[in-house]
Write a protein that holds these residues in place. Structure first.
Motif, PDB file in Angstrom:
ATOM      1  N   LEU A 127      37.472  45.359  54.196  1.00  0.00           N
ATOM      2  CA  LEU A 127      37.275  44.901  52.820  1.00  0.00           C
ATOM      3  C   LEU A 127      38.526  44.248  52.251  1.00  0.00           C
ATOM      4  CD1 LEU A 127      34.810  45.011  50.930  1.00  0.00           C
ATOM      5  CD2 LEU A 127      35.907  46.944  49.796  1.00  0.00           C
ATOM      6  N   HIS A 128      38.292  43.231  51.453  1.00  0.00           N
ATOM      7  CA  HIS A 128      39.342  42.512  50.740  1.00  0.00           C
ATOM      8  C   HIS A 128      40.033  43.441  49.744  1.00  0.00           C
ATOM      9  CE1 HIS A 128      35.695  42.614  48.415  1.00  0.00           C
ATOM     10  NE2 HIS A 128      36.413  42.488  47.331  1.00  0.00           N
ATOM     11  N   HIS A 129      41.131  42.995  49.175  1.00  0.00           N
ATOM     12  CA  HIS A 129      41.811  43.727  48.117  1.00  0.00           C
ATOM     13  C   HIS A 129      41.521  42.995  46.806  1.00  0.00           C
ATOM     14  CE1 HIS A 129      44.013  46.194  50.980  1.00  0.00           C
ATOM     15  NE2 HIS A 129      44.223  45.101  51.670  1.00  0.00           N
ATOM     16  N   PRO A 130      40.709  43.576  45.933  1.00  0.00           N
ATOM     17  CA  PRO A 130      40.298  42.861  44.717  1.00  0.00           C
ATOM     18  C   PRO A 130      41.449  42.418  43.830  1.00  0.00           C
ATOM     19  CG  PRO A 130      39.621  45.169  44.657  1.00  0.00           C
ATOM     20  CD  PRO A 130      40.070  44.887  46.043  1.00  0.00           C
ATOM     21  N   GLU A 131      42.564  43.196  43.797  1.00  0.00           N
ATOM     22  CA  GLU A 131      43.682  42.773  42.960  1.00  0.00           C
ATOM     23  C   GLU A 131      44.262  41.451  43.452  1.00  0.00           C
ATOM     24  OE1 GLU A 131      45.437  45.656  46.008  1.00  0.00           O
ATOM     25  OE2 GLU A 131      43.603  45.396  44.836  1.00  0.00           O
ATOM     26  N   GLU A 132      44.190  41.202  44.747  1.00  0.00           N
ATOM     27  CA  GLU A 132      44.681  39.934  45.277  1.00  0.00           C
ATOM     28  C   GLU A 132      43.758  38.783  44.886  1.00  0.00           C
ATOM     29  OE1 GLU A 132      45.522  40.085  49.400  1.00  0.00           O
ATOM     30  OE2 GLU A 132      46.811  41.862  49.250  1.00  0.00           O
ATOM     31  N   ILE A 133      42.461  39.047  44.858  1.00  0.00           N
ATOM     32  CA  ILE A 133      41.510  38.017  44.445  1.00  0.00           C
ATOM     33  C   ILE A 133      41.737  37.659  42.989  1.00  0.00           C
ATOM     34  CG2 ILE A 133      39.065  37.527  44.084  1.00  0.00           C
ATOM     35  CD1 ILE A 133      38.510  39.330  46.509  1.00  0.00           C
ATOM     36  N   ALA A 134      41.989  38.650  42.156  1.00  0.00           N
ATOM     37  CA  ALA A 134      42.240  38.391  40.741  1.00  0.00           C
ATOM     38  C   ALA A 134      43.475  37.519  40.547  1.00  0.00           C
ATOM     39  CB  ALA A 134      42.416  39.721  39.990  1.00  0.00           C
ATOM     40  N   LEU A 135      44.455  37.681  41.425  1.00  0.00           N
ATOM     41  CA  LEU A 135      45.687  36.898  41.319  1.00  0.00           C
ATOM     42  C   LEU A 135      45.547  35.505  41.909  1.00  0.00           C
ATOM     43  CD1 LEU A 135      48.231  39.687  42.272  1.00  0.00           C
ATOM     44  CD2 LEU A 135      47.959  38.653  40.022  1.00  0.00           C
ATOM     45  N   GLU A 136      44.642  35.334  42.862  1.00  0.00           N
ATOM     46  CA  GLU A 136      44.518  34.060  43.560  1.00  0.00           C
ATOM     47  C   GLU A 136      43.342  33.206  43.096  1.00  0.00           C
ATOM     48  OE1 GLU A 136      46.740  33.043  45.634  1.00  0.00           O
ATOM     49  OE2 GLU A 136      47.886  34.901  45.809  1.00  0.00           O
ATOM     50  N   ALA A 137      42.373  33.798  42.420  1.00  0.00           N
ATOM     51  CA  ALA A 137      41.110  33.113  42.147  1.00  0.00           C
ATOM     52  C   ALA A 137      41.238  31.893  41.254  1.00  0.00           C
ATOM     53  CB  ALA A 137      40.111  34.092  41.543  1.00  0.00           C
ATOM     54  N   GLY A 138      42.105  31.939  40.246  1.00  0.00           N
ATOM     55  CA  GLY A 138      42.195  30.825  39.303  1.00  0.00           C
ATOM     56  C   GLY A 138      41.128  30.882  38.237  1.00  0.00           C
ATOM     57  N   CYS A 139      40.361  31.963  38.194  1.00  0.00           N
ATOM     58  CA  CYS A 139      39.347  32.166  37.150  1.00  0.00           C
ATOM     59  C   CYS A 139      39.174  33.670  36.953  1.00  0.00           C
ATOM     60  CB  CYS A 139      38.019  31.508  37.534  1.00  0.00           C
ATOM     61  SG  CYS A 139      37.182  32.282  38.929  1.00  0.00           S
ATOM     62  N   ALA A 140      38.338  34.045  36.017  1.00  0.00           N
ATOM     63  CA  ALA A 140      38.114  35.461  35.754  1.00  0.00           C
ATOM     64  C   ALA A 140      37.477  36.138  36.965  1.00  0.00           C
ATOM     65  CB  ALA A 140      37.208  35.621  34.534  1.00  0.00           C
ATOM     66  N   THR A 141      37.910  37.374  37.236  1.00  0.00           N
ATOM     67  CA  THR A 141      37.363  38.160  38.337  1.00  0.00           C
ATOM     68  C   THR A 141      36.749  39.433  37.779  1.00  0.00           C
ATOM     69  OG1 THR A 141      39.029  37.317  39.881  1.00  0.00           O
ATOM     70  CG2 THR A 141      37.883  39.329  40.503  1.00  0.00           C
ATOM     71  N   LEU A 142      35.476  39.655  38.071  1.00  0.00           N
ATOM     72  CA  LEU A 142      34.786  40.861  37.627  1.00  0.00           C
ATOM     73  C   LEU A 142      34.719  41.823  38.808  1.00  0.00           C
ATOM     74  CD1 LEU A 142      33.220  42.346  35.406  1.00  0.00           C
ATOM     75  CD2 LEU A 142      31.143  41.197  36.208  1.00  0.00           C
ATOM     76  N   VAL A 143      35.414  42.955  38.683  1.00  0.00           N
ATOM     77  CA  VAL A 143      35.487  43.944  39.759  1.00  0.00           C
ATOM     78  C   VAL A 143      34.592  45.126  39.407  1.00  0.00           C
ATOM     79  CG1 VAL A 143      37.002  45.336  41.203  1.00  0.00           C
ATOM     80  CG2 VAL A 143      37.887  43.256  40.136  1.00  0.00           C
ATOM     81  N   LEU A 144      33.673  45.461  40.309  1.00  0.00           N
ATOM     82  CA  LEU A 144      32.746  46.563  40.083  1.00  0.00           C
ATOM     83  C   LEU A 144      33.242  47.821  40.784  1.00  0.00           C
ATOM     84  CD1 LEU A 144      29.355  44.723  40.687  1.00  0.00           C
ATOM     85  CD2 LEU A 144      30.647  44.970  38.566  1.00  0.00           C
ATOM     86  N   PRO A 145      33.049  48.994  40.177  1.00  0.00           N
ATOM     87  CA  PRO A 145      33.473  50.245  40.820  1.00  0.00           C
ATOM     88  C   PRO A 145      32.729  50.455  42.129  1.00  0.00           C
ATOM     89  CG  PRO A 145      32.949  50.590  38.503  1.00  0.00           C
ATOM     90  CD  PRO A 145      32.460  49.228  38.851  1.00  0.00           C
ATOM     91  N   HIS A 146      33.404  51.033  43.109  1.00  0.00           N
ATOM     92  CA  HIS A 146      32.761  51.301  44.394  1.00  0.00           C
ATOM     93  C   HIS A 146      31.738  52.415  44.262  1.00  0.00           C
ATOM     94  CE1 HIS A 146      32.347  53.214  48.396  1.00  0.00           C
ATOM     95  NE2 HIS A 146      32.378  51.963  48.817  1.00  0.00           N
ATOM     96  N   GLU A 147      32.049  53.425  43.461  1.00  0.00           N
ATOM     97  CA  GLU A 147      31.155  54.571  43.318  1.00  0.00           C
ATOM     98  C   GLU A 147      30.011  54.244  42.368  1.00  0.00           C
ATOM     99  OE1 GLU A 147      31.363  57.233  45.129  1.00  0.00           O
ATOM    100  OE2 GLU A 147      33.188  56.524  46.099  1.00  0.00           O
TER     101      GLU A 147
END
Length: 278
Positions: A127-147
């Protein structure tokens, strides 16, 4: 800023259906277009493998498994989209999850991903690291809880919104990119420090939101000497907020990771969806 282009990370993990359902829900809600990205990791030999013949057999088997998983995902998507009237496109790539998502995110308004699973939980993908996507995406990132206990599939996101505020570009961008959610919310709570609430010579975050038609309650009880990430999650839970909006901070990133920064803490202790912008 309108949310018209939504990108959903469609991997072979146990929460991909939930991400897809929310993506369809939000695409319909904001009258947008949905891009679904399925990415596979490059097939590679495990450490310690020996023998050319055995290696070739292994690689062939892994490629066949990856192909079958991709075909199953594509069939699942075709069946789901046949039941809804949503403009969409499917993209299949191979490589690093963060890099591939970032490429497509540059022309997206919102990326939907899931929180990395807790340590000890087996995942079907690296699995990817969502914090890295938020830093690299260039747009808003919506992260959903795993549980699943923290976020029920099908639940409307953004009925009550919590905003973590500090006077910086990351938080400012997060607020602007979350504006479609804020405008529709029944309740908006801003959590900040007292001096931050009245920043910019008295033109504070409350007034800014009010000028955009968002009625928000500003709370100035966040304390810098404590764990800010923990405080934000605690406040959001206390007001039963189903979405937390905040900046994704990368200044002195190595130091933040070593010392346990706000973004890192929130992403590791998610108990509700969080919308982050860098």
């Amino acid at each position: 800023m309108a949310i018209k282009s939504i990108l959903c990370h469609m991997a072979n993990d146990d929460r991909h259906r939930d991400r897809l359902e929310l993506a369809i829900q939000l695409t319909t809600r904001f009258s947008g277009h949905l891009d679904v990205l399925y990415n596979t990791a490059p097939v590679a030999m495990p450490a310690g493998a020996a023998g050319r013949a055995a290696s070739n057999v292994f690689l062939a088997e892994q490629r066949d498994i990856a192909k079958k998983k991709a075909e199953a995902i594509r069939q699942e998507l075709d069946e789901r989209f046949a039941k809804v009237d949503v403009g969409h496109a499917y993209h299949q790539t191979e490589g690093d999850h963060v890099e591939k998502l970032a490429e497509y995110a540059h022309l997206s308004d919102l990326v939907i991903v899931s929180q990395a699973p807790p340590k000890g939980v087996t995942s079907n993908i690296a699995l990817h690291h969502p914090e890295e996507i938020a830093l690299e995406a260039g747009c808003a990132t919506l992260v959903l809880p795993h549980e699943e206990e923290f976020w029920a599939p099908g639940r409307r996101v953004g009925k009550r919104v919590a905003v973590g505020w500090r006077n910086c570009k990351e938080a400012s961008r997060a607020v602007r990119e979350a504006m479609p959610f804020l405008l529709e919310a029944e309740d908006v709570h801003v959590f900040t420090e007292e001096e931050e609430a009245q920043s910019l010579k008295g033109v504070g975050i409350g007034r800014y939101l009010s000028m955009h038609g968002v009625k928000a309650t500003v709370h100035t009880d966040i304390h810098d000497e404590g764990n800010i990430g923990e405080q934000l999650l605690t406040r959001a839970a206390a007001y039963d907020c189903d979405l937390l909006v905040m900046g994704a901070y990368s200044r002195a990133r190595w130091r933040e990771l070593l010392m346990g920064g706000v973004s890192e803490y929130v992403l590791h202790h998610l108990d509700r969806p969080v919308l982050m912008s860098h």
